[in-house]
Write an enzyme that holds these catalytic residues in place. Sequence first.
Site, PDB file in Angstrom:
ATOM      1  N   THR A 188       0.878  -1.292  -0.044  1.00 24.38           N
ATOM      2  CA  THR A 188       0.046  -0.055   0.101  1.00 24.38           C
ATOM      3  C   THR A 188       0.742   1.160  -0.053  1.00 24.38           C
ATOM      4  OG1 THR A 188      -1.527   1.203   1.352  1.00 24.38           O
ATOM      5  CG2 THR A 188      -0.200  -0.166   2.520  1.00 24.38           C
ATOM      6  N   ASP A 189       0.222   2.254  -0.536  1.00 26.45           N
ATOM      7  CA  ASP A 189       1.051   3.767  -0.418  1.00 26.45           C
ATOM      8  C   ASP A 189       1.092   4.114   1.089  1.00 26.45           C
ATOM      9  OD1 ASP A 189      -1.455   4.421  -0.006  1.00 26.45           O
ATOM     10  OD2 ASP A 189      -1.837   5.876  -1.597  1.00 26.45           O
ATOM     11  N   GLU A 190       0.251   3.612   1.771  1.00 30.47           N
ATOM     12  CA  GLU A 190       0.317   4.164   3.191  1.00 30.47           C
ATOM     13  C   GLU A 190       1.503   3.806   3.863  1.00 30.47           C
ATOM     14  OE1 GLU A 190      -3.334   3.958   5.500  1.00 30.47           O
ATOM     15  OE2 GLU A 190      -4.353   3.860   3.940  1.00 30.47           O
TER      16      GLU A 190
ATOM     17  N   TYR B  96      -2.208  -0.384  10.692  1.00 33.72           N
ATOM     18  CA  TYR B  96      -2.406  -1.351   9.634  1.00 33.72           C
ATOM     19  C   TYR B  96      -1.017  -0.904   8.651  1.00 33.72           C
ATOM     20  CZ  TYR B  96      -3.438  -1.333   4.506  1.00 33.72           C
ATOM     21  OH  TYR B  96      -3.339  -1.644   3.301  1.00 33.72           O
TER      22      TYR B  96
END
Length: 338
Positions: free
Chosen positions: A123-125, A147
Amino acid sequence: MSKKKITGGSHLVCSLVQRHPDWRIINLDDLDYCCSPKSLESVQDRANYTFIRGDVCNSRLVNHIFNTENIDVIFHLAAKTHVESSFETPSSFQRVNIEGTRVVLAAAHQARHQPQRLIYVSTDEVYGASLDEVFDESSPVRPSNPYSATKAAAEYLVRSYWDKYKFPIIITRSNNIYGPRQFTEKVIPRFLTLLQMNKKCTIQGTLPKSRHFLFVDDVINAFLLVLEKGAVGEIYNVGTGCEIPIMQLARQLVKMVKNVPDSEVNDWLEFVPDRPRVDLRYPIKCEKLQYLGWRAQMPWAEGIRQTVNWYQDNPNFWSDTSEDRGPIRNELEKATNE
């Protein structure tokens, strides 16, 4: 072999089954609350498709699959992804996202038939938030919630198998995916479901949050291109220039679903308290993937139109949940702008 939980999971499985009738697709899934067997009805009777219900953390099961099947490619998508829930039950995210990845890596590495690729969908997160910096694949990893911290940790596990064993891994980091069949805890289907229930769109806080939205068909094409042309040991951002403020998104969906004039749009919006930590935006650049020939093809206006139409045509898709997976929870009443 595909292990799915996120939005793109069932779309990837269906795409692989339909595009490659000469491939055998094995789908391992535990059918958690955010999954529906209905998402796979179009392929469930295909000769080249096998479904196994099971937990990605079950090492005995995963080892058995790798030791009895000649697995060539693994798409590892299994993950818990709901940011707000990760603050409430971080241990479950650690178990699925980190331990599940360890189990898959260990089983794949020791399999008698050595896989040609393991594609880990991240994910980009993992980059954390940014107001002005645009992240590329070499940017430092600074996850800011449980997360994204578990996804970053899983990435390090994946990378370690490349560094130590030259096991052929590739990592992707994508923007927010949207499209038909997405579970109702994510922001677009949550807003749509609330509006269909004649309830207001609940928006967390008043800070100017925005997200980059990538239509599910575009991200599936990216995964398949990375499988075909991606270099092992590399990371590929899967990004889009389509950045939509959450407030603008809510207003757009109100007008599309309720067909009200601008003067009445605010009547369908409700502001609720923000969570303690929220990232305003996740800008990424994806020149590496574009160099392989990928471009996002779906314009926002058409993608959101198709998505809205699907939820309007399938209002009970997620309400018909079985007892063992539980009903649609109170998350619709919560605000979660992920």
